[in-house]
Motif scaffolding. Structure first.
Motif, mmCIF file in Angstrom:
data_model
loop_
_atom_site.group_PDB
_atom_site.id
_atom_site.type_symbol
_atom_site.label_atom_id
_atom_site.label_comp_id
_atom_site.label_asym_id
_atom_site.label_seq_id
_atom_site.Cartn_x
_atom_site.Cartn_y
_atom_site.Cartn_z
ATOM 1 N N TYR A 48 0.989 -1.132 0.059
ATOM 2 C CA TYR A 48 0.092 -0.004 -0.025
ATOM 3 C C TYR A 48 0.699 1.165 -0.023
ATOM 4 N N THR A 49 0.646 2.244 -0.726
ATOM 5 C CA THR A 49 1.308 3.553 -0.776
ATOM 6 C C THR A 49 -0.116 4.711 -0.624
ATOM 7 N N GLY A 50 0.255 5.534 0.180
ATOM 8 C CA GLY A 50 -0.849 6.600 0.356
ATOM 9 C C GLY A 50 -0.852 7.287 1.671
ATOM 10 N N LYS A 51 -2.082 7.634 1.892
ATOM 11 C CA LYS A 51 -2.614 8.649 3.069
ATOM 12 C C LYS A 51 -2.677 7.488 4.000
ATOM 13 N N ALA A 84 -9.252 1.325 1.881
ATOM 14 C CA ALA A 84 -7.789 0.881 1.141
ATOM 15 C C ALA A 84 -7.821 -0.570 1.043
ATOM 16 N N VAL A 85 -7.320 -0.906 -0.225
ATOM 17 C CA VAL A 85 -7.213 -2.429 -0.349
ATOM 18 C C VAL A 85 -5.591 -2.659 -0.774
ATOM 19 N N PRO A 86 -4.835 -3.247 0.282
ATOM 20 C CA PRO A 86 -3.565 -3.535 0.027
ATOM 21 C C PRO A 86 -3.291 -4.512 -1.267
ATOM 22 N N ALA A 87 -1.974 -4.758 -1.964
ATOM 23 C CA ALA A 87 -1.874 -5.530 -2.790
ATOM 24 C C ALA A 87 -1.726 -7.166 -2.231
#
Length: 133
Positions: A48-51, A84-87
């Protein structure tokens, strides 16, 4: 939309508005040795990348004994947007690196995931972590 669903959607929007950090959640892989440079790096898989919102969950660091030295643990809670949906699945041992923050001391902080909480009625996705020194 029901009143409960509307309240939950509003709570999630408010929780996301308070997320003032950005960062990267990753799964560390094996160490990789580069014979040309003589350096060893750890490969990682981005999840995940983001806020995010990152805050300590204890007032004082905790000292624990690890082999022959004392290690100081400081526990944190990482909040990601509920949507958010992580990989991949997030597991203990994964890491979260703070990239940006209004607090100039936080960028570069590496947190080690210790637990993940799930709840259909949560306003944010909460991940327990610790910084080790």
């Amino acid at each position: 939309m029901t009143t409960e669903a509307a309240a939950l959607a509003a709570g999630r929007a408010m929780a996301e508005a308070r997320m003032r950090e950005t960062g990267r959640l990753a799964r560390p892989g094996p160490d990789v040795y580069d014979p040309v440079t003589g350096e060893t790096t750890t490969a990682s898989t981005p999840l995940y990348t983001g806020k995010a919102q990152v805050k300590p969950t204890q007032a004082m660091p905790e000292g624990v004994q690890a082999e022959q030295r004392e290690v100081v643990l400081m526990r944190y809670e990482i909040k990601l947007p509920f949507a958010a949906v992580p990989a991949g699945p997030v597991r203990p041992g994964d890491t979260f690196t703070v990239d940006t923050s209004p607090d100039p001391r936080m960028p570069g902080l590496v947190l080690h995931v210790t637990g993940v909480a799930y709840s259909a009625t949560a306003t944010a996705w909460r991940i327990s972590a610790e910084v080790r020194s």
